[in-house]
Design a protein around this motif. Sequence first.
Motif, PDB file in Angstrom:
ATOM      1  N   THR A  95       0.820  -1.214   0.000  1.00  0.00           N
ATOM      2  CA  THR A  95       0.000   0.000   0.000  1.00  0.00           C
ATOM      3  C   THR A  95       0.855   1.267   0.000  1.00  0.00           C
ATOM      4  N   SER A  96       2.111   1.163   0.401  1.00  0.00           N
ATOM      5  CA  SER A  96       2.991   2.340   0.333  1.00  0.00           C
ATOM      6  C   SER A  96       3.478   2.571  -1.094  1.00  0.00           C
ATOM      7  N   GLY A  97       3.280   1.582  -1.952  1.00  0.00           N
ATOM      8  CA  GLY A  97       3.719   1.720  -3.337  1.00  0.00           C
ATOM      9  C   GLY A  97       5.148   1.268  -3.591  1.00  0.00           C
ATOM     10  N   ASP A  98       5.859   0.813  -2.554  1.00  0.00           N
ATOM     11  CA  ASP A  98       7.248   0.373  -2.739  1.00  0.00           C
ATOM     12  C   ASP A  98       7.333  -0.955  -3.509  1.00  0.00           C
ATOM     13  N   PHE A  99       6.399  -1.857  -3.234  1.00  0.00           N
ATOM     14  CA  PHE A  99       6.368  -3.153  -3.930  1.00  0.00           C
ATOM     15  C   PHE A  99       5.073  -3.248  -4.730  1.00  0.00           C
ATOM     16  N   ASP A 100       5.126  -3.936  -5.899  1.00  0.00           N
ATOM     17  CA  ASP A 100       3.863  -4.279  -6.565  1.00  0.00           C
ATOM     18  C   ASP A 100       3.421  -5.660  -6.064  1.00  0.00           C
ATOM     19  N   ALA A 101       2.253  -6.094  -6.517  1.00  0.00           N
ATOM     20  CA  ALA A 101       1.684  -7.352  -6.009  1.00  0.00           C
ATOM     21  C   ALA A 101       2.606  -8.541  -6.310  1.00  0.00           C
ATOM     22  N   ALA A 102       3.249  -8.513  -7.477  1.00  0.00           N
ATOM     23  CA  ALA A 102       4.133  -9.618  -7.850  1.00  0.00           C
ATOM     24  C   ALA A 102       5.338  -9.696  -6.911  1.00  0.00           C
ATOM     25  N   THR A 103       5.855  -8.536  -6.508  1.00  0.00           N
ATOM     26  CA  THR A 103       7.002  -8.510  -5.594  1.00  0.00           C
ATOM     27  C   THR A 103       6.604  -9.008  -4.206  1.00  0.00           C
ATOM     28  N   VAL A 104       5.408  -8.639  -3.772  1.00  0.00           N
ATOM     29  CA  VAL A 104       4.918  -9.119  -2.474  1.00  0.00           C
ATOM     30  C   VAL A 104       4.837 -10.645  -2.502  1.00  0.00           C
ATOM     31  N   ASP A 105       4.311 -11.174  -3.598  1.00  0.00           N
ATOM     32  CA  ASP A 105       4.195 -12.629  -3.756  1.00  0.00           C
ATOM     33  C   ASP A 105       5.588 -13.286  -3.757  1.00  0.00           C
ATOM     34  N   LEU A 106       6.500 -12.656  -4.472  1.00  0.00           N
ATOM     35  CA  LEU A 106       7.874 -13.159  -4.549  1.00  0.00           C
ATOM     36  C   LEU A 106       8.510 -13.242  -3.155  1.00  0.00           C
ATOM     37  N   MET A 107       8.368 -12.155  -2.389  1.00  0.00           N
ATOM     38  CA  MET A 107       9.012 -12.119  -1.068  1.00  0.00           C
ATOM     39  C   MET A 107       8.340 -13.099  -0.096  1.00  0.00           C
ATOM     40  N   ALA A 108       7.033 -13.270  -0.239  1.00  0.00           N
ATOM     41  CA  ALA A 108       6.320 -14.220   0.626  1.00  0.00           C
ATOM     42  C   ALA A 108       6.833 -15.642   0.387  1.00  0.00           C
ATOM     43  N   ARG A 109       7.157 -15.950  -0.868  1.00  0.00           N
ATOM     44  CA  ARG A 109       7.701 -17.284  -1.160  1.00  0.00           C
ATOM     45  C   ARG A 109       9.163 -17.373  -0.707  1.00  0.00           C
ATOM     46  N   TYR A 110       9.913 -16.302  -0.960  1.00  0.00           N
ATOM     47  CA  TYR A 110      11.348 -16.312  -0.635  1.00  0.00           C
ATOM     48  C   TYR A 110      11.613 -16.607   0.836  1.00  0.00           C
ATOM     49  N   ILE A 111      10.859 -15.969   1.706  1.00  0.00           N
ATOM     50  CA  ILE A 111      11.168 -16.129   3.141  1.00  0.00           C
ATOM     51  C   ILE A 111      10.750 -17.495   3.692  1.00  0.00           C
ATOM     52  N   GLN A 112      10.154 -18.336   2.828  1.00  0.00           N
ATOM     53  CA  GLN A 112       9.878 -19.723   3.253  1.00  0.00           C
ATOM     54  C   GLN A 112      11.047 -20.647   2.901  1.00  0.00           C
ATOM     55  N   HIS A 113      11.996 -20.118   2.119  1.00  0.00           N
ATOM     56  CA  HIS A 113      13.209 -20.883   1.805  1.00  0.00           C
ATOM     57  C   HIS A 113      14.264 -20.600   2.865  1.00  0.00           C
ATOM     58  N   ASP A 114      15.225 -21.512   2.968  1.00  0.00           N
ATOM     59  CA  ASP A 114      16.308 -21.272   3.927  1.00  0.00           C
ATOM     60  C   ASP A 114      17.092 -20.035   3.515  1.00  0.00           C
ATOM     61  N   PRO A 115      17.484 -19.224   4.477  1.00  0.00           N
ATOM     62  CA  PRO A 115      18.259 -18.029   4.111  1.00  0.00           C
ATOM     63  C   PRO A 115      19.638 -18.408   3.575  1.00  0.00           C
ATOM     64  N   PRO A 116      20.035 -17.844   2.449  1.00  0.00           N
ATOM     65  CA  PRO A 116      21.387 -18.106   1.973  1.00  0.00           C
ATOM     66  C   PRO A 116      22.378 -17.432   2.916  1.00  0.00           C
ATOM     67  N   THR A 117      23.452 -18.099   3.195  1.00  0.00           N
ATOM     68  CA  THR A 117      24.412 -17.560   4.161  1.00  0.00           C
ATOM     69  C   THR A 117      25.581 -16.916   3.445  1.00  0.00           C
ATOM     70  N   PRO A 118      25.872 -15.668   3.731  1.00  0.00           N
ATOM     71  CA  PRO A 118      27.043 -15.040   3.106  1.00  0.00           C
ATOM     72  C   PRO A 118      28.322 -15.711   3.616  1.00  0.00           C
ATOM     73  N   PRO A 119      29.398 -15.599   2.863  1.00  0.00           N
ATOM     74  CA  PRO A 119      30.632 -16.249   3.277  1.00  0.00           C
ATOM     75  C   PRO A 119      31.220 -15.659   4.559  1.00  0.00           C
ATOM     76  N   GLU A 120      32.024 -16.460   5.229  1.00  0.00           N
ATOM     77  CA  GLU A 120      32.782 -15.975   6.384  1.00  0.00           C
ATOM     78  C   GLU A 120      33.951 -15.132   5.872  1.00  0.00           C
ATOM     79  N   PHE A 121      34.673 -14.502   6.769  1.00  0.00           N
ATOM     80  CA  PHE A 121      35.815 -13.676   6.360  1.00  0.00           C
ATOM     81  C   PHE A 121      36.901 -13.856   7.409  1.00  0.00           C
ATOM     82  N   SER A 122      37.974 -14.525   7.023  1.00  0.00           N
ATOM     83  CA  SER A 122      39.002 -14.900   7.994  1.00  0.00           C
ATOM     84  C   SER A 122      40.109 -13.861   8.095  1.00  0.00           C
ATOM     85  N   LEU A 123      40.989 -14.052   9.037  1.00  0.00           N
ATOM     86  CA  LEU A 123      42.158 -13.183   9.173  1.00  0.00           C
ATOM     87  C   LEU A 123      42.989 -13.227   7.889  1.00  0.00           C
ATOM     88  N   GLU A 124      43.066 -14.408   7.305  1.00  0.00           N
ATOM     89  CA  GLU A 124      43.826 -14.545   6.067  1.00  0.00           C
ATOM     90  C   GLU A 124      43.175 -13.748   4.918  1.00  0.00           C
TER      91      GLU A 124
END
Length: 545
Positions: A95-124
């Motif tokens: 309703t704020s206009g930031d997302f359209d209906a398709a994007t809302v649907d996309l995000m609703a499906r996305y958050i049911q998947h496991d979150p992808p984990t960004p890589p670690e970052f070592s001293l090396e």
Amino acid sequence: GQVTPAEQKYQGAPSPLAKEPMHQTSNPKAPPMTQAEFDRARQIYFERCAGCHGVLRKGATGKALTPDLTVEKGTEYLKVFIGYGSPAGMPNWLTSGDFDAATVDLMARYIQHDPPTPPEFSLEDMEKSRKEYIPVAKRPTKKMNNYNINNIFSVTLRDSGEIALIDGDTKEIINIVKTGYAVHISRLSASGRYLYVIGRDARLNLIDLWMEKPDNVAEMKIGLEARSVETSKFKGWEDKIAIAGTYWPPQFVLMDGDTLKPRKVVSTRGMTVDNEYHPEPRVAAIVSSHQKPEFLVNAKETGKIWMVDYTDLENLKTTQIDTAKFLHDGGFDSTRRYFMTAANASDKIVVVDTKTSKLAALVPVGKTPHPGRGANFKHPKFGPVWATSGLGDESIAVIGTDPVKNKQHAWKVVQSLKGQGGGSLFIKTHPKSTNLWVDTTLNPDPKISQSVAVFDIRDLDKPPQIIDIAACAKIADDGAKRVVQPEYNQKGDEVWFSVWSAMNKQSAIVVVDDKTRTCKTVLNDKRLVTPTGKFNVYNTQHDVY
Ligand code: DHE
């Protein structure tokens, strides 16, 4: 409690992780998505959602969104939440206009998947990224310029990924130095010679102010996303050690002060003060003790403040102080013994005694305190105090800081001032001043976000004077001209404000004469793109605020 639009806006900045490639994970119970959909949703998540819900979706100021919770709710339920928001603070993306209906649907499906984990970052990894542009042996052995270094300002040029070094005496730009993406803060070494700048992309720059034209001498990536850096200030350890903290991975690194050579990395993953495991406690503010050779490190989600002894990095000694969750920014009291820091979504100021390494108090204040480093002054009735404004309401909490001569008022809100409104980010005064300046940068009313309130410390019952700082800048463009972060010059007779416009619009820095409270100089060089934070060398070096 309920989250205001200012608070939402504050946490909503895109994470640099949006640009990182990460693999799709498979959760057979989640609705199907193509790789292209997954990639798009992942990017949107890091641009819009990660600030509140966390990279791993374990929850921070927003709710946890892991598949064990979301799959059960199902796509239709989640779409309503994302689209229409909630009174607790979830934005209404449809309703704020930031997302359209398709994007809302996309995000609703996305958050049911496991979150992808960004890589670690070592001293090396850090060491591999490190560059010494000018090795120590080739650097000046004395100051090679005629600048009054004490009064230089390092100004964040947020969206150009640079800082401007400005001569506070002549108001001339000394140099524009390339730094990290969406650069965040600057800090000084104990001697005032070295300037450290950290970007949101976790790029750390070391600038030598002794050079004829001060510039980068070393640089390193310390992780993937960061906000904080500090240096050793205890007697005998001046300029020796630097520390920087990351949001991702959740850790901090101790380095050699003059080369950035990484020496020790410490993870902040662990238990919260409520004894629940948190996999992503982001490192927020770091300060350097004046009482002991120690750093104080805020682990945001766990509510633990780490005291890190830097005298022996091989046999590292750390103490963890249990405080309150959602630790963010803060600074010292006037004696520099007590660390006063916001647990922002807990609506509290935490006080740590850096001499005894113990929690001194948890002080309930208004909604979502945001002190920056806060403001120290002598209250006519209550003696030494420290003050914070906040994002969630108009209150300014004035807290007693003298447990010896004003014991009955110590660590209590002795007075609550009424500012212009919520959306305040920074408050400032100076030992030589009788003014207390309060910005309202993120207030939704442009009249309020473009002006500041100034209180007379000698008579705090008097309502503040309101000064239209943006008007002083005389910017013809339309568009937001948010006024942000008062910062004093060394003498304490000028206070500088940023007039923060969009990247393609004219911004400015307005210098106000502190005594007369009138605009004195406007810096509007075209190179000053999106100026936000300003760090006066002397005041930052000595924790004067
Ligand atoms: Fe900041 C300090 C985190 C948004 C300007 N900011 C800090 C600190 C942290 C932090 C942890 C304390 C560092 C320290 O003392 O060691 N800031 C964050 C965020 O996580 C947040 C909410 C969202 C984001 O995605 O980054 C955020 N900050 C902002 C802004 O939008 C501001 C207003 C403009 C900008 O430049 O990005 C902003 N933050 C600042 C400034 C300081 C700061 C100017 C230092 C104040 C000082 O006086 O020390």
